[in-house]
Design a protein around this motif. Structure first.
Motif: not given
Length: 394
Positions: A162-165, A190-198, A356-364, A380-387
């Motif tokens: 989801g992050y990649l998308a 998890a798909f949705g949370y990753g989408y917002l973080q990406g 893949k290398g672990g440089e990016i961490e995504v909350k599940r 969503l905003t507070s826990q995924l640190d969305l600004k």
């Protein structure tokens, strides 16, 4: 008497499905599809039980079945799929019973809906190997995993896909996003949370102002293609959404239809849905077929079942278990990123390498108060640190 008749009818229905589906007919010594019973019936060795959807759902069932077919045809092993009479624990167990009666030695169950049925079946049929995708066996009144040695629990890092998308969409210049998930179960969440973080990280890299990205976030409460879901997607497009991530099995078909009418964009899920609609710019995929093949190879070729049996194995970016499509089936020279305006394969590969290398961490996961699993905009905003991303839920 009624019960006996019902059982007989169920068995007749499954027998009919074995001839009708694109699988090897039970009873053929060669394992090849002859379209008829030779009279030397030995049953089928690998069986897949579908969940609520169909085998051509363009999503979880289809992706899993493609893995079974690819491996079984290559190794000349008889195989079939069974659609349960009803989408319930009892219905799934009945289908598993029929598969075992038909001679299945390996049963593939795609989706978390099989967690409780497989928990019972793993003890009932200790000689059968179960491949449970996207879940782990547990009792009905407990979510504590209880995985026997005859079960391979396969999980996926949906948040990474989801992050990649989400990242790709914003990097391509989109500033108004939509998310339509099915039921608020862990994989869909998890798909949705990753989408917002990406989307958030891409906006940060682009130097966009806080609140520059608008996101409408919604769970349909089902995994169906219907007029209600199409109307919801249509309304989201009318409100300005440039692209909607359809993450709910057949829900995606409703979104595709709305996208076509709105001349807008769609992001698929689980499998590459490029071939289903010109509106599909990419898909947040899981290696469904690849993971099924990996476990089947461990059973039939490498004798390494112990690598999977009795535990959960996560397929993620590190073992190429998730990602965006990078090739076009049937055309090696085609560009799988040609439906983006500017986001390309080079950018994707650089991003995927960091993930893949672990440089990016995504909350599940995040803490959600509503028992339904539907998060509020504040959660969503507070826990995924969305600004950079402003979320509106519906």
């Amino acid at each position: 008497m009624k019960k006996a008749i019902a059982i007989a009818l169920a068995i007749m229905l499954i027998a009919t499905s074995l001839v009708g589906c694109n699988s090897k007919t039970p009873g053929t010594d060669s394992g090849k599809d002859t379209g008829k019973d030779t009279g030397k019936s030995k049953g089928y060795e690998i069986a897949l039980i579908t969940d609520k959807g169909n085998i051509d759902d363009k999503s979880f069932n289809q992706g899993s079945w493609e893995g079974v077919v690819e491996f079984a045809e290559k190794e000349n092993i008889s195989h079939t799929y069974i659609k349960p009479e009803e989408a319930s624990d009892a219905g799934y167990l009945a289908a598993i019973d029929l598969a075992v009666q038909g001679g299945a030695k390996v049963i593939v169950t795609p989706g978390f809906l099989f967690e409780v049925p497989v928990h019972e079946a793993q003890t009932k049929y200790p000689e059968v190997k179960f491949i449970l995708l996207d879940g782990a066996p547990h009792e009905a009144d407990s979510f504590d995993p209880d995985i026997k040695e005859n079960v391979a629990s396969i999980l996926y890092a949906e948040e990474q896909s989801g992050y990649l998308a989400g990242y790709a969409a914003v990097k391509d210049g989109m500033t108004h996003l939509g998310f339509m998930g099915g039921m608020a179960v862990p994989a869909v969440q998890a798909f949705g949370y990753g989408y917002l973080q990406g989307a958030e990280d891409a906006a940060e890299e682009l130097g966009l102002e806080d609140g520059a990205i608008k996101a409408i976030y919604h769970y349909t409460g089902d995994f169906e293609e219907n007029d209600t879901n199409k109307s919801t997607a249509k309304a989201m497009y009318q409100e300005g959404a440039e692209v909607i991530f359809g993450c709910g099995g057949a829900v995606g078909k409703s979104v595709m239809s709305a996208a076509s009418e709105a001349n807008a964009k769609f992001i698929g899920v689980d499998v590459d849905q490029r071939y289903d609609s010109e509106t599909t710019i990419t898909s947040a995929t899981k290696g469904l077929a690849a993971s099924v093949i990996s476990v089947l190879e461990a059973i039939y070729k490498t004798e390494s079942w112990a690598d999977f049996g009795g535990k959960s194995t996560v397929f993620d970016a590190k073992n190429d278990g998730v990602g965006l499509p990078t090739t076009v089936i049937g055309d090696e020279k085609a560009d799988a990123f040609d439906r983006f305006k500017s986001f390309d394969k080079a950018q994707y590969e650089e991003l995927f390498g960091r993930l893949k290398g672990g440089e990016i961490e995504v909350k599940r996961s995040i803490e959600v108060k509503d028992p339904s699993g539907n998060a509020t905009a504040d959660e969503l905003t507070s826990q995924l640190d969305l600004k950079k991303v402003t979320v509106t839920t519906r």
